[in-house]
Design an enzyme around this catalytic site. Structure first.
Site, PDB file in Angstrom:
ATOM      1  N   ASP A 165       3.923  -5.284   3.578  1.00  0.00           N
ATOM      2  CA  ASP A 165       3.478  -4.118   4.346  1.00  0.00           C
ATOM      3  C   ASP A 165       4.326  -4.023   5.597  1.00  0.00           C
ATOM      4  OD1 ASP A 165       2.147  -2.069   5.545  1.00  0.00           O
ATOM      5  OD2 ASP A 165       0.175  -3.032   5.608  1.00  0.00           O
ATOM      6  N   HIS A 215       0.841  -1.196   0.000  1.00  0.00           N
ATOM      7  CA  HIS A 215       0.000   0.000   0.000  1.00  0.00           C
ATOM      8  C   HIS A 215       0.873   1.241   0.000  1.00  0.00           C
ATOM      9  CE1 HIS A 215       0.059   1.455   4.293  1.00  0.00           C
ATOM     10  NE2 HIS A 215       0.202   0.190   4.612  1.00  0.00           N
ATOM     11  N   HIS A 260       2.509   4.424  12.773  1.00  0.00           N
ATOM     12  CA  HIS A 260       1.400   5.382  12.659  1.00  0.00           C
ATOM     13  C   HIS A 260       1.662   6.696  13.391  1.00  0.00           C
ATOM     14  CE1 HIS A 260      -1.993   2.504  11.137  1.00  0.00           C
ATOM     15  NE2 HIS A 260      -0.910   2.498  10.408  1.00  0.00           N
ATOM     16  N   ASP A 314       5.756   2.251   7.044  1.00  0.00           N
ATOM     17  CA  ASP A 314       4.355   1.795   6.819  1.00  0.00           C
ATOM     18  C   ASP A 314       3.671   2.703   5.808  1.00  0.00           C
ATOM     19  OD1 ASP A 314       1.804   0.780   6.957  1.00  0.00           O
ATOM     20  OD2 ASP A 314       1.400   1.527   8.963  1.00  0.00           O
ATOM     21  N   GLU A 360      -5.366   1.995   2.064  1.00  0.00           N
ATOM     22  CA  GLU A 360      -5.267   0.779   2.903  1.00  0.00           C
ATOM     23  C   GLU A 360      -5.566   1.126   4.343  1.00  0.00           C
ATOM     24  OE1 GLU A 360      -3.156  -2.161   5.541  1.00  0.00           O
ATOM     25  OE2 GLU A 360      -2.934   0.002   5.385  1.00  0.00           O
ATOM     26  N   GLU A 361      -5.041   2.282   4.756  1.00  0.00           N
ATOM     27  CA  GLU A 361      -5.165   2.678   6.162  1.00  0.00           C
ATOM     28  C   GLU A 361      -6.613   3.003   6.545  1.00  0.00           C
ATOM     29  OE1 GLU A 361      -2.876   2.079   8.107  1.00  0.00           O
ATOM     30  OE2 GLU A 361      -0.911   2.445   7.208  1.00  0.00           O
TER      31      GLU A 361
END
Ligand SMILES: [Zn+2]
Length: 325
Positions: free
Chosen positions: A208, A133, A295, A145, A179-180
Site C-alpha cells: 500500500d 487496495h 489523499h 495510494d 480500504e479507505e
C-alpha cells in the site's frame, strides 16, 4: 492507506473478551495460528525472479489515471471509477491465465468488490498471497495510494504468467475494495474464509503506497521470516531500509494478522515528514512529506518516483519467487 484518525483502538476480539468478562462468559477459544513460514530455508535452486519492467507498472498507473479522469476524478468505493479499475485488472489477469473471482460486499449503502486471482497449481495448503487496495479516496485518483501497489502486484502476476511459473506453493493475488473506509474489503475477504481456508494461507504480503515521490524504503516488521526476505533483497541493492511504523494496522494486512496469518509488506511513506537522516540515506527532501499528495487530488500519475516503484516492484517478485519455491 486509510487515514490515521479512523484507526480503531479496540479490536473486535478484545471487545468481545471485554464483554465476555463483564457478562461472566468464558473467553473465546483462541485459534491456533498456522505454522510460521520458513523462508530462511529456501533452496539455492530457487528460480530467479525476473526484473519487473517499471514501464509496464507505469502503464497500469496511466490507465488508473485515465479511469479516474473519465469518472469524476476518483476511483473510490461506490463510484464508477472503482469498478472500472477492477474490470481493467481482471481483464489483464483473465487473459494471462489466472482464475479470477469477484467478491461483492456492501459498505455505506454501496456495493463494493474484491478481486481474487489464483495462479493454477502449487500446494494450496501453503498459499502465498499478495494484496493491495484498489480503491482511492473520494478526493483524487489515488495513483500512489494505492494504484502503485495495485499495479505492482498486477505486473508481478503477469510476470508469473510470462514465466509460466510452476511454484511449489500456490500463489494468490488480491485487490481489495473500500480500504479507505476502514479495511472493509479485506475484512470481508478474511471473514468469508473458513478456519481451514485461513490456515492454508501461509503468508500474506501487503503493498500500500510503493511509489511515493519523496520516497522511503520501509519494511513491515510483523513476521520475522517475511521481513527478512525483503531486507535481504534491499541489502543486495545496498539500499538501507527502516521498519515500517507509519502505516501499522492501517492497511489490508491487519485483518490477516488478526486471523493469525503471518504478514509482511513494503511501504514508501505517506504524510509523515522525511528527516534529514532519511534524506541522507535515501535522497529526496528533508522536512517534506514522503507523499505530500496523500489523499489529495494531486495524487496523480505524476505523483510517483519511478526508482522506488521499480525497486519495490522487483522486491515483490523476489519475495514471491522465494516464498513460493
Ligand atoms: Zn489511503
Amino acid at each position: 492507506m486509510r487515514m490515521k484518525h479512523t484507526r480503531h483502538t479496540l479490536t473486535v476480539g478484545a471487545a468481545f473478551a471485554a464483554a465476555a468478562m463483564t457478562l461472566g462468559l468464558a473467553a473465546p477459544t483462541v485459534q491456533a495460528a498456522p505454522p510460521a513460514t520458513s523462508t530462511t530455508s529456501a533452496t539455492p535452486s530457487a528460480a530467479t525472479a525476473p526484473d519487473i519492467p517499471v514501464a509496464n507498472v507505469k502503464a497500469h498507473l496511466g490507465q488508473f489515471q485515465q479511469i479516474a479522469d473519465a469518472n469524476g476524478g476518483n476511483r473510490a468505493h461506490g463510484h464508477a471509477g472503482y469498478k472500472t479499475s477492477l474490470d481493467y485488472v481482471k481483464g489483464k489477469l483473465d487473459a494471462a491465465g489466472f482464475t479470477t473471482s469477484v467478491q461483492e460486499f456492501t459498505s455505506s449503502g454501496a456495493t463494493g468488490y474484491n478481486l481474487i486471482a489464483d495462479w493454477p497449481g502449487g500446494d494450496t495448503t501453503k498459499t502465498v498471497m499478495a494484496g493491495a487496495h484498489l480503491d482511492s479516496v473520494d478526493e483524487g485518483p489515488g495513483v500512489n495510494d494505492d494504484g502503485s501497489g495495485s499495479a505492482g502486484i498486477l505486473e508481478t502476476a503477469l510476470a508469473v504468467s510470462r514465466d509460466r511459473l510452476k511454484p511449489a506453493k500456490h500463489l494468490r493475488f488480491g485487490w481489495f475494495g473500500a480500504e479507505e473506509l476502514g479495511l472493509v474489503g479485506s475484512k470481508h475477504y478474511v471473514d468469508s474464509l473458513s478456519a481451514a481456508e485461513r490456515a492454508k494461507i501461509s503468508s500474506y504480503l501487503n503493498f500500500d503506497m510503493i511509489g511515493s515521490p519523496n520516497p522511503g524504503y520501509f519494511v513491515y516488521d510483523d513476521d520475522p521470516a517475511l521481513e527478512k526476505v525483503f531486507k535481504d533483497y534491499f541489502t543486495k541493492l545496498s539500499i538501507p531500509t527502516e521498519v515500517e511504523t507509519e502505516g501499522d494496522g492501517r492497511s489490508d494486512h491487519a485483518p490477516f494478522k488478526d486471523a493469525g496469518i503471518p504478514v509482511g509488506g513494503l511501504f514508501s511513506g505517506a504524510d509523515y515528514i522525511k528527516t534529514p537522516a532519511q534524506a541522507q540515506k535515501w535522497g529526496g527532501t528533508a522536512g517534506k512529506a514522503f507523499d505530500a499528495c496523500y489523499h489529495r487530488s494531486c495524487d496523480t500519475s505524476t505523483n510517483i518516483d519511478d526508482t522506488v516503484l521499480g525497486h519495490q516492484t522487483d522486491a515483490i517478485a523476489y519475495a514471491l519467487w522465494q516464498l513460493a519455491s
